[in-house]
Design a protein around this motif. Structure first.
Motif, PDB file in Angstrom:
ATOM      1  N   VAL A 101       0.610  -1.210  -0.283  1.00 14.63           N
ATOM      2  CA  VAL A 101      -0.006   0.261   0.122  1.00 14.63           C
ATOM      3  C   VAL A 101       1.141   1.139  -0.154  1.00 14.63           C
ATOM      4  O   VAL A 101       0.433   2.568  -0.433  1.00 14.63           O
ATOM      5  N   GLY A 102       1.834   0.825   0.949  1.00 19.61           N
ATOM      6  CA  GLY A 102       2.942   2.409   0.604  1.00 19.61           C
ATOM      7  C   GLY A 102       2.592   3.032   1.712  1.00 19.61           C
ATOM      8  O   GLY A 102       2.557   4.669   1.419  1.00 19.61           O
ATOM      9  N   MET A 103       2.333   2.503   2.561  1.00 21.73           N
ATOM     10  CA  MET A 103       1.725   3.510   3.681  1.00 21.73           C
ATOM     11  C   MET A 103       2.764   3.393   5.136  1.00 21.73           C
ATOM     12  O   MET A 103       3.685   2.808   5.044  1.00 21.73           O
ATOM     13  N   PRO A 104       3.151   4.458   5.285  1.00 22.44           N
ATOM     14  CA  PRO A 104       3.563   4.735   7.261  1.00 22.44           C
ATOM     15  C   PRO A 104       3.547   3.974   7.658  1.00 22.44           C
ATOM     16  O   PRO A 104       1.666   3.262   7.913  1.00 22.44           O
ATOM     17  N   HIS A 105       3.860   2.693   8.801  1.00 26.34           N
ATOM     18  CA  HIS A 105       3.768   1.857   9.911  1.00 26.34           C
ATOM     19  C   HIS A 105       2.532   2.139  10.779  1.00 26.34           C
ATOM     20  O   HIS A 105       1.628   1.766  10.925  1.00 26.34           O
ATOM     21  N   ASP A 106       2.491   3.985  11.159  1.00 24.75           N
ATOM     22  CA  ASP A 106       1.421   4.337  12.066  1.00 24.75           C
ATOM     23  C   ASP A 106       0.771   4.544  11.822  1.00 24.75           C
ATOM     24  O   ASP A 106      -0.315   3.902  12.334  1.00 24.75           O
ATOM     25  N   GLU A 107       0.430   4.338  10.586  1.00 30.59           N
ATOM     26  CA  GLU A 107      -1.295   4.470   9.780  1.00 30.59           C
ATOM     27  C   GLU A 107      -1.603   2.994   9.849  1.00 30.59           C
ATOM     28  O   GLU A 107      -2.572   2.424   9.403  1.00 30.59           O
ATOM     29  N   PHE A 108      -0.548   2.056   9.242  1.00 26.72           N
ATOM     30  CA  PHE A 108      -1.320   0.792   9.005  1.00 26.72           C
ATOM     31  C   PHE A 108      -1.613   0.401  10.411  1.00 26.72           C
ATOM     32  O   PHE A 108      -2.544  -0.377  11.050  1.00 26.72           O
ATOM     33  N   GLU A 109      -1.331   0.701  11.652  1.00 28.50           N
ATOM     34  CA  GLU A 109      -1.081   0.378  13.013  1.00 28.50           C
ATOM     35  C   GLU A 109      -2.659   1.401  13.005  1.00 28.50           C
ATOM     36  O   GLU A 109      -3.297   0.251  13.893  1.00 28.50           O
ATOM     37  N   ARG A 110      -2.560   2.026  12.806  1.00 31.64           N
ATOM     38  CA  ARG A 110      -4.090   2.674  12.632  1.00 31.64           C
ATOM     39  C   ARG A 110      -5.573   1.879  12.693  1.00 31.64           C
ATOM     40  O   ARG A 110      -6.575   1.603  13.235  1.00 31.64           O
ATOM     41  N   ILE A 111      -4.707   1.365  11.131  1.00 30.55           N
ATOM     42  CA  ILE A 111      -6.048   0.602  10.481  1.00 30.55           C
ATOM     43  C   ILE A 111      -6.293  -0.428  10.639  1.00 30.55           C
ATOM     44  O   ILE A 111      -7.364  -1.561  11.618  1.00 30.55           O
ATOM     45  N   HIS A 112      -5.285  -1.543  11.355  1.00 30.67           N
ATOM     46  CA  HIS A 112      -5.225  -2.005  12.432  1.00 30.67           C
ATOM     47  C   HIS A 112      -5.356  -2.786  13.843  1.00 30.67           C
ATOM     48  O   HIS A 112      -6.677  -3.531  14.399  1.00 30.67           O
ATOM     49  N   GLY A 113      -5.313  -0.954  14.169  1.00 33.35           N
ATOM     50  CA  GLY A 113      -6.207  -1.516  15.843  1.00 33.35           C
ATOM     51  C   GLY A 113      -7.904  -0.985  15.525  1.00 33.35           C
ATOM     52  O   GLY A 113      -8.259  -1.609  16.033  1.00 33.35           O
ATOM     53  N   ALA A 114      -8.216  -0.380  14.658  1.00 31.41           N
ATOM     54  CA  ALA A 114      -9.843  -0.235  14.097  1.00 31.41           C
ATOM     55  C   ALA A 114     -10.204  -1.331  13.671  1.00 31.41           C
ATOM     56  O   ALA A 114     -11.435  -1.970  14.043  1.00 31.41           O
ATOM     57  N   LEU A 115      -9.423  -2.551  13.256  1.00 30.05           N
ATOM     58  CA  LEU A 115      -9.652  -3.856  13.129  1.00 30.05           C
ATOM     59  C   LEU A 115      -9.470  -5.066  14.003  1.00 30.05           C
ATOM     60  O   LEU A 115     -10.136  -6.572  13.433  1.00 30.05           O
ATOM     61  N   ASP A 116      -9.474  -4.238  15.302  1.00 30.55           N
ATOM     62  CA  ASP A 116      -9.140  -5.245  16.146  1.00 30.55           C
ATOM     63  C   ASP A 116     -10.332  -6.136  16.393  1.00 30.55           C
ATOM     64  O   ASP A 116     -11.281  -5.831  16.703  1.00 30.55           O
ATOM     65  N   GLY A 117     -10.142  -7.536  16.884  1.00 28.38           N
ATOM     66  CA  GLY A 117     -11.436  -8.302  16.972  1.00 28.38           C
ATOM     67  C   GLY A 117     -11.736  -9.220  15.449  1.00 28.38           C
ATOM     68  O   GLY A 117     -12.822  -9.943  15.391  1.00 28.38           O
ATOM     69  N   PHE A 118     -11.646  -8.272  14.283  1.00 29.60           N
ATOM     70  CA  PHE A 118     -12.046  -8.578  13.095  1.00 29.60           C
ATOM     71  C   PHE A 118     -11.098  -9.939  12.334  1.00 29.60           C
ATOM     72  O   PHE A 118     -11.200 -10.056  11.333  1.00 29.60           O
ATOM     73  N   LEU A 119      -9.547  -9.716  12.330  1.00 27.83           N
ATOM     74  CA  LEU A 119      -8.933 -10.033  12.115  1.00 27.83           C
ATOM     75  C   LEU A 119      -8.002 -11.440  12.942  1.00 27.83           C
ATOM     76  O   LEU A 119      -8.446 -11.329  14.055  1.00 27.83           O
ATOM     77  N   ILE A 120      -7.449 -11.840  12.603  1.00 26.60           N
ATOM     78  CA  ILE A 120      -6.541 -13.443  13.138  1.00 26.60           C
ATOM     79  C   ILE A 120      -5.739 -13.399  12.248  1.00 26.60           C
ATOM     80  O   ILE A 120      -4.940 -12.957  11.058  1.00 26.60           O
ATOM     81  N   ASN A 121      -4.935 -13.514  13.268  1.00 23.95           N
ATOM     82  CA  ASN A 121      -3.065 -14.020  12.384  1.00 23.95           C
ATOM     83  C   ASN A 121      -3.019 -15.642  12.815  1.00 23.95           C
ATOM     84  O   ASN A 121      -2.804 -15.592  13.945  1.00 23.95           O
ATOM     85  N   ARG A 122      -2.672 -15.896  11.799  1.00 20.66           N
ATOM     86  CA  ARG A 122      -2.154 -17.011  11.855  1.00 20.66           C
ATOM     87  C   ARG A 122      -0.754 -17.300  11.217  1.00 20.66           C
ATOM     88  O   ARG A 122      -0.393 -16.904   9.695  1.00 20.66           O
ATOM     89  N   THR A 123       0.303 -17.596  11.581  1.00 17.02           N
ATOM     90  CA  THR A 123       1.902 -17.346  12.159  1.00 17.02           C
ATOM     91  C   THR A 123       2.268 -16.062  10.614  1.00 17.02           C
ATOM     92  O   THR A 123       2.833 -16.612  10.353  1.00 17.02           O
TER      93      THR A 123
END
Length: 184
Positions: A106-128
């Protein structure tokens, strides 16, 4: 009781009236619907607006609609195009996409990704190390919102395949995603 325990496990609480409103909704008979609503309420930060948010979520007739609502809310919080890109790459992936891959794709800064990831917390699964949707209905919502036309998914598949092809060697496990993308 289940809703109360779910919220307490995430250090959140709802009033008895709010819990009663949620429990009384016909859609809440579906555990998946109930979980989707509760997950959305966990990340909602304005207690004084919580009753309105509950009412909005309970107007959703299905789980897919709750997820679509969540995607719309997410787009209001962060860059719309970045949300589209992150969720679309996750949608086309077979086994998920790592955070590092998404940031590069996506070419995005790490902190921007963390905002998206945080907002999706509980809706994503981390498989390895690979992020994927926890629920197929979230996949369906992403498809409805961002990938309505087949050519759009095809473009994301090509971009993901080329990215992974440049990044990994054919003998690496992750390279199998390249072949799968081209086959799709």
């Amino acid at each position: 009781e289940m809703s109360s325990k779910f919220m307490a496990a995430r250090a959140k609480t709802l009033t008895d009236a709010q819990l009663d409103t949620i429990a009384a909704a016909e859609q809440s008979a579906s555990p998946l619907f109930l979980r989707a609503v509760l997950e959305e309420l966990v990340v909602f930060g304005k207690f004084e607006e919580l009753d309105n948010r509950i009412d909005e979520l309970l107007r959703c007739p299905s789980v897919v609609d709750v997820y679509t609502y969540k995607i719309d809310r997410l787009q209001q919080q962060v860059d719309v195009e970045q949300v589209k890109e992150v969720l679309s790459f996750m949608w086309v992936s077979r086994a998920g996409v790592s955070a590092e891959e998404l940031i590069s794709l996506v070419g995005m800064p790490h902190d921007e990704f963390e905002r998206i990831h945080g907002a999706l917390d509980g809706f994503l699964i981390n498989r390895t190390g690979l992020l994927d949707f926890i629920d197929p209905m979230l996949r369906e919502a992403v498809q409805q919102v961002f990938l309505g036309h087949r050519s759009m998914a095809k473009d994301y598949r090509k971009r993901l395949a080329r990215f992974l092809e440049d990044r990994y060697q054919p003998d690496e496990d992750r390279y199998s995603e390249v072949a799968w993308q081209y086959r799709q």
